[in-house]
Design a protein around this motif. Structure first.
Motif, mmCIF file in Angstrom:
data_model
loop_
_atom_site.group_PDB
_atom_site.id
_atom_site.type_symbol
_atom_site.label_atom_id
_atom_site.label_comp_id
_atom_site.label_asym_id
_atom_site.label_seq_id
_atom_site.Cartn_x
_atom_site.Cartn_y
_atom_site.Cartn_z
ATOM 1 N N ILE A 78 -5.924 -9.301 -3.059
ATOM 2 C CA ILE A 78 -5.203 -9.800 -1.888
ATOM 3 C C ILE A 78 -4.573 -8.593 -1.201
ATOM 4 O O ILE A 78 -3.840 -7.824 -1.823
ATOM 5 C CB ILE A 78 -4.099 -10.805 -2.294
ATOM 6 C CG1 ILE A 78 -4.714 -12.013 -3.005
ATOM 7 C CG2 ILE A 78 -3.314 -11.255 -1.064
ATOM 8 C CD1 ILE A 78 -3.683 -12.952 -3.592
ATOM 9 N N GLU A 79 -4.862 -8.425 0.079
ATOM 10 C CA GLU A 79 -4.418 -7.243 0.815
ATOM 11 C C GLU A 79 -3.544 -7.636 1.985
ATOM 12 O O GLU A 79 -3.836 -8.576 2.717
ATOM 13 C CB GLU A 79 -5.642 -6.466 1.319
ATOM 14 C CG GLU A 79 -5.309 -5.207 2.083
ATOM 15 C CD GLU A 79 -6.555 -4.418 2.479
ATOM 16 O OE1 GLU A 79 -6.390 -3.332 3.065
ATOM 17 O OE2 GLU A 79 -7.678 -4.891 2.214
ATOM 18 N N ASP A 80 -2.431 -6.932 2.156
ATOM 19 C CA ASP A 80 -1.646 -7.059 3.381
ATOM 20 C C ASP A 80 -1.477 -5.670 3.984
ATOM 21 O O ASP A 80 -2.162 -4.726 3.578
ATOM 22 C CB ASP A 80 -0.305 -7.755 3.125
ATOM 23 C CG ASP A 80 0.575 -7.032 2.106
ATOM 24 O OD1 ASP A 80 0.478 -5.781 2.012
ATOM 25 O OD2 ASP A 80 1.375 -7.700 1.417
ATOM 26 N N ASP A 81 -0.592 -5.530 4.937
ATOM 27 C CA ASP A 81 -0.458 -4.249 5.635
ATOM 28 C C ASP A 81 -0.008 -3.120 4.716
ATOM 29 O O ASP A 81 -0.340 -1.951 4.948
ATOM 30 C CB ASP A 81 0.532 -4.376 6.799
ATOM 31 C CG ASP A 81 -0.012 -5.237 7.929
ATOM 32 O OD1 ASP A 81 -1.238 -5.435 7.972
ATOM 33 O OD2 ASP A 81 0.793 -5.720 8.747
ATOM 34 N N GLU A 82 0.746 -3.465 3.662
ATOM 35 C CA GLU A 82 1.357 -2.428 2.830
ATOM 36 C C GLU A 82 0.820 -2.344 1.410
ATOM 37 O O GLU A 82 0.884 -1.272 0.809
ATOM 38 C CB GLU A 82 2.878 -2.648 2.766
ATOM 39 C CG GLU A 82 3.574 -2.486 4.109
ATOM 40 C CD GLU A 82 5.083 -2.626 3.993
ATOM 41 O OE1 GLU A 82 5.557 -2.998 2.908
ATOM 42 O OE2 GLU A 82 5.773 -2.361 4.989
#
Length: 428
Positions: A78-82
Protein backbone atom coordinates in the motif's frame (compact mmCIF):
# COMPACT_ATOMS: atom_id res chain seq x y z
CA UNK A 1 17.08 1.71 -15.12
CA UNK A 2 14.27 0.96 -12.64
CA UNK A 3 14.02 3.04 -9.47
CA UNK A 4 14.76 1.58 -6.04
CA UNK A 5 11.04 1.52 -5.26
CA UNK A 6 10.30 -0.21 -8.60
CA UNK A 7 12.88 -2.88 -7.76
CA UNK A 8 11.46 -3.31 -4.26
CA UNK A 9 7.93 -3.75 -5.63
CA UNK A 10 9.23 -6.34 -8.08
CA UNK A 11 11.03 -8.50 -5.53
CA UNK A 12 8.14 -8.17 -3.07
CA UNK A 13 6.07 -10.24 -5.52
CA UNK A 14 8.46 -13.15 -4.90
CA UNK A 15 7.94 -15.70 -2.12
CA UNK A 16 10.62 -14.65 0.37
CA UNK A 17 9.33 -15.86 3.75
CA UNK A 18 12.19 -17.44 5.71
CA UNK A 19 12.85 -20.95 4.44
CA UNK A 20 11.74 -20.10 0.90
CA UNK A 21 14.67 -19.60 -1.47
CA UNK A 22 13.86 -20.78 -4.98
CA UNK A 23 12.03 -17.77 -6.42
CA UNK A 24 14.60 -15.19 -5.33
CA UNK A 25 17.53 -17.38 -6.36
CA UNK A 26 16.01 -17.83 -9.84
CA UNK A 27 15.38 -14.07 -10.04
CA UNK A 28 19.00 -13.25 -9.17
CA UNK A 29 20.38 -15.89 -11.53
CA UNK A 30 18.39 -14.45 -14.43
CA UNK A 31 19.22 -10.85 -13.50
CA UNK A 32 22.93 -11.60 -13.14
CA UNK A 33 23.03 -13.24 -16.54
CA UNK A 34 21.30 -10.25 -18.13
CA UNK A 35 23.57 -7.70 -16.41
CA UNK A 36 26.89 -9.47 -16.91
CA UNK A 37 27.56 -10.85 -13.43
CA UNK A 38 28.33 -14.35 -12.29
CA UNK A 39 25.93 -15.70 -9.67
CA UNK A 40 27.24 -18.18 -7.10
CA UNK A 41 24.99 -20.16 -4.72
CA UNK A 42 26.23 -22.15 -1.72
CA UNK A 43 24.60 -25.05 0.13
CA UNK A 44 22.90 -22.64 2.59
CA UNK A 45 21.21 -20.79 -0.30
CA UNK A 46 23.39 -17.69 0.03
CA UNK A 47 23.87 -15.77 -3.22
CA UNK A 48 27.04 -13.94 -4.31
CA UNK A 49 26.99 -11.85 -7.48
CA UNK A 50 30.16 -10.29 -8.89
CA UNK A 51 32.07 -9.57 -12.08
CA UNK A 52 33.97 -12.61 -13.34
CA UNK A 53 37.27 -10.76 -13.59
CA UNK A 54 36.36 -7.91 -11.28
CA UNK A 55 38.55 -6.07 -8.80
CA UNK A 56 35.99 -5.47 -6.11
CA UNK A 57 37.10 -3.63 -2.98
CA UNK A 58 33.70 -3.53 -1.27
CA UNK A 59 31.02 -6.12 -0.64
CA UNK A 60 27.43 -5.04 -0.12
CA UNK A 61 25.36 -7.37 2.02
CA UNK A 62 21.66 -7.87 2.80
CA UNK A 63 19.50 -10.83 3.75
CA UNK A 64 16.72 -11.66 1.31
CA UNK A 65 14.27 -13.44 3.60
CA UNK A 66 11.46 -11.60 5.38
CA UNK A 67 9.38 -12.21 8.51
CA UNK A 68 5.89 -13.48 7.62
CA UNK A 69 3.27 -13.44 10.36
CA UNK A 70 1.17 -15.74 8.18
CA UNK A 71 2.75 -18.71 6.44
CA UNK A 72 3.86 -18.12 2.84
CA UNK A 73 2.53 -14.55 2.86
CA UNK A 74 3.35 -12.32 -0.10
CA UNK A 75 2.94 -8.68 1.02
CA UNK A 76 0.44 -6.52 -0.82
CA UNK A 77 2.03 -3.07 -0.93
CA UNK A 78 0.00 0.00 0.00
CA UNK A 79 1.59 3.26 -1.15
CA UNK A 80 0.82 6.87 -0.31
CA UNK A 81 2.76 10.08 -0.90
CA UNK A 82 5.20 9.43 1.94
CA UNK A 83 5.30 5.73 2.82
CA UNK A 84 5.14 2.12 1.74
CA UNK A 85 3.35 -0.40 3.96
CA UNK A 86 1.47 -3.67 3.43
CA UNK A 87 -2.11 -4.83 3.76
CA UNK A 88 -2.42 -6.56 7.13
CA UNK A 89 1.06 -8.10 7.00
CA UNK A 90 4.73 -7.29 7.35
CA UNK A 91 6.12 -5.27 4.45
CA UNK A 92 9.52 -6.91 4.10
CA UNK A 93 11.36 -3.59 3.83
CA UNK A 94 13.59 -5.41 6.32
CA UNK A 95 15.68 -6.29 4.32
CA UNK A 96 14.08 -5.93 0.89
CA UNK A 97 15.19 -2.31 0.60
CA UNK A 98 18.81 -3.34 1.17
CA UNK A 99 18.48 -5.98 -1.55
CA UNK A 100 16.98 -3.34 -3.85
CA UNK A 101 19.96 -1.02 -3.29
CA UNK A 102 22.31 -3.83 -4.28
CA UNK A 103 20.30 -4.75 -7.37
CA UNK A 104 20.25 -1.07 -8.39
CA UNK A 105 24.07 -0.94 -8.19
CA UNK A 106 24.19 -4.04 -10.38
CA UNK A 107 22.00 -2.24 -12.93
CA UNK A 108 24.65 0.52 -12.84
CA UNK A 109 27.33 -2.10 -13.62
CA UNK A 110 29.22 -1.42 -10.39
CA UNK A 111 32.30 -3.61 -9.85
CA UNK A 112 31.53 -4.86 -6.37
CA UNK A 113 30.56 -8.04 -4.59
CA UNK A 114 26.87 -8.43 -3.75
CA UNK A 115 26.10 -10.93 -1.02
CA UNK A 116 22.44 -11.88 -0.43
CA UNK A 117 22.17 -14.12 2.62
CA UNK A 118 19.38 -16.55 3.46
CA UNK A 119 17.22 -17.15 6.54
CA UNK A 120 18.54 -14.31 8.68
CA UNK A 121 15.17 -13.92 10.38
CA UNK A 122 15.15 -17.44 11.80
CA UNK A 123 18.62 -17.47 13.34
CA UNK A 124 21.13 -15.92 10.88
CA UNK A 125 21.37 -19.35 9.29
CA UNK A 126 22.77 -18.23 5.95
CA UNK A 127 25.53 -16.08 7.40
CA UNK A 128 26.53 -18.77 9.88
CA UNK A 129 26.74 -21.39 7.12
CA UNK A 130 28.38 -19.22 4.45
CA UNK A 131 30.95 -21.03 2.30
CA UNK A 132 31.25 -18.42 -0.45
CA UNK A 133 34.54 -16.54 -0.53
CA UNK A 134 34.62 -12.76 -0.02
CA UNK A 135 37.59 -10.95 -1.53
CA UNK A 136 36.72 -7.36 -0.55
CA UNK A 137 38.38 -5.38 2.24
CA UNK A 138 35.24 -3.47 3.17
CA UNK A 139 31.64 -4.48 3.82
CA UNK A 140 28.59 -2.23 3.79
CA UNK A 141 25.68 -4.04 5.39
CA UNK A 142 22.31 -2.53 4.42
CA UNK A 143 20.14 -3.93 7.22
CA UNK A 144 20.01 -0.95 9.59
CA UNK A 145 16.65 0.72 10.12
CA UNK A 146 17.25 4.37 11.03
CA UNK A 147 18.42 6.96 8.55
CA UNK A 148 21.57 8.88 9.55
CA UNK A 149 22.61 6.21 12.04
CA UNK A 150 25.71 4.24 11.05
CA UNK A 151 25.82 1.03 12.99
CA UNK A 152 29.28 -0.08 14.12
CA UNK A 153 28.27 -2.60 16.82
CA UNK A 154 25.38 -4.87 17.72
CA UNK A 155 24.09 -7.29 20.30
CA UNK A 156 24.93 -10.94 20.35
CA UNK A 157 22.15 -13.42 20.89
CA UNK A 158 21.22 -16.95 21.81
CA UNK A 159 17.93 -18.83 21.60
CA UNK A 160 16.83 -20.98 24.50
CA UNK A 161 14.37 -23.85 24.12
CA UNK A 162 12.76 -25.64 27.06
CA UNK A 163 10.60 -28.77 27.04
CA UNK A 164 8.14 -29.22 29.90
CA UNK A 165 6.42 -32.60 30.19
CA UNK A 166 5.16 -32.59 33.79
CA UNK A 167 1.51 -33.46 33.18
CA UNK A 168 -1.01 -35.97 34.45
CA UNK A 169 -4.56 -37.18 34.06
CA UNK A 170 -6.71 -35.84 36.90
CA UNK A 171 -10.29 -36.52 37.89
CA UNK A 172 -12.53 -33.47 37.65
CA UNK A 173 -13.63 -33.65 41.26
CA UNK A 174 -14.01 -29.87 41.55
CA UNK A 175 -16.34 -29.72 38.56
CA UNK A 176 -14.00 -27.33 36.71
CA UNK A 177 -15.18 -25.59 33.54
CA UNK A 178 -13.25 -25.45 30.29
CA UNK A 179 -12.39 -22.13 28.65
CA UNK A 180 -10.67 -21.15 25.43
CA UNK A 181 -8.70 -17.93 25.77
CA UNK A 182 -7.25 -16.30 22.66
CA UNK A 183 -5.52 -13.06 21.87
CA UNK A 184 -4.92 -11.91 18.32
CA UNK A 185 -3.57 -9.08 16.23
CA UNK A 186 -1.37 -7.34 18.74
CA UNK A 187 1.20 -5.01 17.22
CA UNK A 188 4.13 -7.42 17.47
CA UNK A 189 7.59 -6.13 16.73
CA UNK A 190 11.29 -6.93 16.67
CA UNK A 191 12.42 -8.48 19.93
CA UNK A 192 15.70 -6.56 19.77
CA UNK A 193 15.22 -2.97 18.62
CA UNK A 194 11.61 -2.84 19.86
CA UNK A 195 12.11 -4.60 23.20
CA UNK A 196 12.15 -1.28 25.12
CA UNK A 197 8.98 0.10 23.51
CA UNK A 198 6.47 -1.49 25.93
CA UNK A 199 4.88 -3.57 23.18
CA UNK A 200 2.52 -6.13 24.79
CA UNK A 201 3.56 -9.80 24.60
CA UNK A 202 0.60 -12.04 23.71
CA UNK A 203 1.96 -15.06 25.60
CA UNK A 204 2.59 -13.08 28.78
CA UNK A 205 -0.91 -11.59 28.64
CA UNK A 206 -2.41 -15.04 28.15
CA UNK A 207 -0.48 -16.43 31.11
CA UNK A 208 -1.61 -13.48 33.25
CA UNK A 209 -5.28 -14.29 32.65
CA UNK A 210 -4.68 -18.00 33.28
CA UNK A 211 -2.76 -17.43 36.50
CA UNK A 212 -5.23 -14.91 37.92
CA UNK A 213 -8.17 -17.31 37.56
CA UNK A 214 -6.04 -20.17 38.90
CA UNK A 215 -6.47 -21.94 35.55
CA UNK A 216 -4.90 -25.27 34.75
CA UNK A 217 -3.28 -25.48 31.32
CA UNK A 218 -4.49 -28.22 28.97
CA UNK A 219 -3.18 -26.73 25.73
CA UNK A 220 -1.32 -23.54 24.87
CA UNK A 221 0.20 -22.13 21.68
CA UNK A 222 1.53 -18.70 20.79
CA UNK A 223 4.07 -16.56 18.99
CA UNK A 224 5.17 -16.34 15.38
CA UNK A 225 8.97 -16.17 15.13
CA UNK A 226 11.85 -16.60 17.54
CA UNK A 227 12.94 -12.97 17.04
CA UNK A 228 9.49 -11.37 17.21
CA UNK A 229 7.39 -10.11 20.10
CA UNK A 230 4.35 -12.45 20.03
CA UNK A 231 1.22 -10.97 18.48
CA UNK A 232 -1.05 -14.04 18.84
CA UNK A 233 -1.63 -16.76 21.45
CA UNK A 234 -4.34 -19.25 22.44
CA UNK A 235 -4.95 -21.67 25.32
CA UNK A 236 -7.50 -24.13 26.62
CA UNK A 237 -7.71 -24.19 30.41
CA UNK A 238 -9.77 -25.67 33.22
CA UNK A 239 -10.89 -23.43 36.06
CA UNK A 240 -13.71 -22.94 38.57
CA UNK A 241 -13.35 -19.19 38.14
CA UNK A 242 -14.15 -17.34 34.90
CA UNK A 243 -10.97 -15.83 33.35
CA UNK A 244 -10.77 -12.06 32.92
CA UNK A 245 -9.42 -10.21 29.91
CA UNK A 246 -5.92 -8.81 30.28
CA UNK A 247 -6.09 -6.98 26.94
CA UNK A 248 -8.88 -5.59 24.78
CA UNK A 249 -7.86 -7.97 21.96
CA UNK A 250 -8.45 -10.99 24.18
CA UNK A 251 -11.42 -13.29 23.62
CA UNK A 252 -12.70 -15.71 26.27
CA UNK A 253 -15.18 -18.47 25.45
CA UNK A 254 -16.60 -21.07 27.77
CA UNK A 255 -16.54 -24.56 26.28
CA UNK A 256 -19.88 -26.19 26.95
CA UNK A 257 -18.52 -29.65 27.49
CA UNK A 258 -18.14 -31.39 30.83
CA UNK A 259 -15.26 -33.78 31.32
CA UNK A 260 -14.75 -36.33 34.06
CA UNK A 261 -10.98 -36.26 33.55
CA UNK A 262 -8.40 -33.78 32.24
CA UNK A 263 -4.80 -34.04 31.09
CA UNK A 264 -3.32 -30.99 32.80
CA UNK A 265 0.17 -29.54 33.04
CA UNK A 266 1.75 -28.81 36.40
CA UNK A 267 1.19 -25.22 37.56
CA UNK A 268 4.96 -24.80 37.93
CA UNK A 269 5.19 -23.79 34.28
CA UNK A 270 2.29 -21.34 34.50
CA UNK A 271 3.71 -19.76 37.64
CA UNK A 272 7.21 -19.49 36.19
CA UNK A 273 6.00 -17.76 33.02
CA UNK A 274 3.76 -15.44 35.05
CA UNK A 275 6.68 -14.17 37.15
CA UNK A 276 9.27 -14.34 34.35
CA UNK A 277 10.95 -10.96 33.83
CA UNK A 278 10.30 -10.48 30.15
CA UNK A 279 11.93 -7.68 28.16
CA UNK A 280 14.76 -5.30 29.11
CA UNK A 281 17.10 -6.56 31.82
CA UNK A 282 19.73 -3.80 31.77
CA UNK A 283 20.36 -0.44 30.06
CA UNK A 284 23.81 0.70 28.96
CA UNK A 285 23.73 4.39 29.84
CA UNK A 286 27.12 5.09 28.28
CA UNK A 287 26.11 4.22 24.71
CA UNK A 288 22.37 4.74 25.34
CA UNK A 289 21.22 1.29 24.26
CA UNK A 290 19.64 -1.75 25.89
CA UNK A 291 22.51 -3.78 27.34
CA UNK A 292 20.64 -7.07 27.80
CA UNK A 293 17.14 -8.40 27.24
CA UNK A 294 15.15 -11.58 26.87
CA UNK A 295 11.89 -12.23 25.02
CA UNK A 296 9.40 -15.05 25.59
CA UNK A 297 8.85 -15.73 21.89
CA UNK A 298 7.15 -19.06 21.26
CA UNK A 299 5.09 -21.67 23.09
CA UNK A 300 3.64 -24.83 21.58
CA UNK A 301 1.83 -27.87 22.93
CA UNK A 302 2.52 -31.27 21.35
CA UNK A 303 1.38 -34.77 22.25
CA UNK A 304 4.24 -35.20 24.70
CA UNK A 305 5.09 -31.77 26.09
CA UNK A 306 5.01 -28.00 25.92
CA UNK A 307 7.97 -26.30 24.22
CA UNK A 308 8.88 -22.75 25.22
CA UNK A 309 11.42 -20.65 23.33
CA UNK A 310 13.19 -17.47 24.41
CA UNK A 311 15.47 -15.06 22.57
CA UNK A 312 18.23 -13.57 24.75
CA UNK A 313 20.41 -10.65 23.64
CA UNK A 314 23.32 -8.68 25.08
CA UNK A 315 25.83 -6.12 23.85
CA UNK A 316 28.64 -8.05 25.51
CA UNK A 317 29.42 -11.75 25.14
CA UNK A 318 30.03 -12.14 28.89
CA UNK A 319 26.60 -10.66 29.70
CA UNK A 320 25.02 -12.91 27.10
CA UNK A 321 26.55 -16.00 28.65
CA UNK A 322 25.38 -14.99 32.13
CA UNK A 323 21.82 -14.35 30.94
CA UNK A 324 21.74 -17.67 29.12
CA UNK A 325 23.02 -19.63 32.11
CA UNK A 326 20.66 -17.89 34.55
CA UNK A 327 17.61 -18.58 32.38
CA UNK A 328 18.70 -22.16 31.74
CA UNK A 329 19.06 -22.82 35.48
CA UNK A 330 15.65 -21.28 36.25
CA UNK A 331 13.99 -23.50 33.64
CA UNK A 332 15.79 -26.60 34.89
CA UNK A 333 14.54 -25.79 38.39
CA UNK A 334 10.97 -26.38 37.19
CA UNK A 335 12.01 -29.68 35.57
CA UNK A 336 12.41 -28.47 31.99
CA UNK A 337 14.81 -30.07 29.58
CA UNK A 338 16.76 -27.14 28.15
CA UNK A 339 18.90 -26.61 25.05
CA UNK A 340 20.37 -23.51 23.42
CA UNK A 341 20.84 -22.83 19.73
CA UNK A 342 21.18 -20.06 17.16
CA UNK A 343 23.99 -18.37 19.06
CA UNK A 344 25.74 -15.47 17.39
CA UNK A 345 28.40 -13.18 18.85
CA UNK A 346 28.15 -9.54 19.79
CA UNK A 347 29.83 -7.17 17.33
CA UNK A 348 32.00 -5.04 19.57
CA UNK A 349 31.98 -1.36 18.72
CA UNK A 350 34.69 -0.80 16.10
CA UNK A 351 35.65 2.69 14.86
CA UNK A 352 38.16 2.55 12.00
CA UNK A 353 39.16 4.27 8.76
CA UNK A 354 36.20 2.78 6.89
CA UNK A 355 33.56 3.75 9.46
CA UNK A 356 35.04 7.26 9.60
CA UNK A 357 34.88 7.48 5.79
CA UNK A 358 31.24 6.38 5.82
CA UNK A 359 30.48 9.01 8.48
CA UNK A 360 32.27 11.72 6.50
CA UNK A 361 30.30 10.89 3.35
CA UNK A 362 27.01 10.62 5.22
CA UNK A 363 27.46 14.05 6.81
CA UNK A 364 27.54 15.58 3.33
CA UNK A 365 23.91 14.47 3.00
CA UNK A 366 22.78 14.69 6.61
CA UNK A 367 24.65 16.78 9.17
CA UNK A 368 23.07 14.72 11.97
CA UNK A 369 24.68 11.47 10.86
CA UNK A 370 26.33 9.58 13.73
CA UNK A 371 27.94 6.30 14.69
CA UNK A 372 25.83 4.01 16.84
CA UNK A 373 25.41 0.48 18.23
CA UNK A 374 22.04 -1.33 18.26
CA UNK A 375 20.39 -3.95 20.43
CA UNK A 376 19.70 -6.40 17.64
CA UNK A 377 21.58 -9.15 15.91
CA UNK A 378 23.19 -8.11 12.66
CA UNK A 379 24.99 -10.53 10.40
CA UNK A 380 27.95 -8.16 10.63
CA UNK A 381 28.95 -9.87 13.89
CA UNK A 382 29.25 -13.22 12.13
CA UNK A 383 31.16 -11.79 9.18
CA UNK A 384 33.56 -10.04 11.53
CA UNK A 385 34.10 -13.39 13.26
CA UNK A 386 34.64 -15.19 9.94
CA UNK A 387 36.73 -12.43 8.33
CA UNK A 388 38.57 -10.59 11.18
CA UNK A 389 40.29 -8.11 8.84
CA UNK A 390 37.06 -7.02 7.17
CA UNK A 391 36.09 -3.43 7.96
CA UNK A 392 32.31 -3.17 8.35
CA UNK A 393 29.61 -0.54 8.70
CA UNK A 394 25.83 -0.83 8.45
CA UNK A 395 23.30 1.72 7.19
CA UNK A 396 19.72 1.75 5.96
CA UNK A 397 16.56 3.84 5.58
CA UNK A 398 14.09 4.56 8.36
CA UNK A 399 11.86 1.48 8.77
CA UNK A 400 9.22 1.60 11.48
CA UNK A 401 7.81 -1.44 13.32
CA UNK A 402 9.68 -4.17 11.42
CA UNK A 403 8.45 -7.75 11.97
CA UNK A 404 4.92 -6.46 12.56
CA UNK A 405 1.80 -5.79 10.50
CA UNK A 406 2.42 -2.07 11.15
CA UNK A 407 5.79 -2.06 9.36
CA UNK A 408 6.34 0.86 7.01
CA UNK A 409 9.20 2.69 5.35
CA UNK A 410 9.56 6.33 4.32
CA UNK A 411 10.02 6.69 0.56
CA UNK A 412 12.14 9.83 0.92
CA UNK A 413 14.42 7.98 3.34
CA UNK A 414 14.85 5.16 0.80
CA UNK A 415 16.02 7.70 -1.77
CA UNK A 416 18.24 9.63 0.66
CA UNK A 417 20.13 6.56 1.79
CA UNK A 418 20.68 5.31 -1.75
CA UNK A 419 22.51 8.55 -2.55
CA UNK A 420 24.81 7.80 0.37
CA UNK A 421 25.26 4.17 -0.75
CA UNK A 422 26.23 5.28 -4.27
CA UNK A 423 28.72 7.80 -2.93
CA UNK A 424 30.32 5.23 -0.65
CA UNK A 425 30.53 2.76 -3.54
CA UNK A 426 32.20 5.26 -5.84
CA UNK A 427 34.56 6.56 -3.13
CA UNK A 428 35.85 3.07 -2.38
Amino acid sequence: MPTIIDIFKEITKLQRCSGNHNEFIKYMQDLSKNLGYICLIDSANNILCKKENGKAKIVFQSHYDIVCLNENCIPQIIEDDETLKALNSTLGADNGIGCSYMIALMYQNFDGEFLFTSDEEIGLIGANSLTLSIESKYMLNLDSEEEAEICIGCAGGVDIKALFNDKKIVENRDNLDLYEISIENLAGGHSGVDIDKDIPNAIKLLIKSIKECDGKILDINGGERINSIPANAKAIIASNKEPQKSNENMKIEKINTKSDHFVVYNNKLRDFLYSFENGVREINKEIKVVQSSINLALIKTSIDDISIEFSARAMDNKDLKELKEKTKKELENISCKVETYGKYPAWSVDINSFTNKVLEIYKNYNKNAKLKAIHAGLECAIFKDKFPDLKIASIGPTIKYPHSKNEFVYKKSIENVFEVVKNIANSI
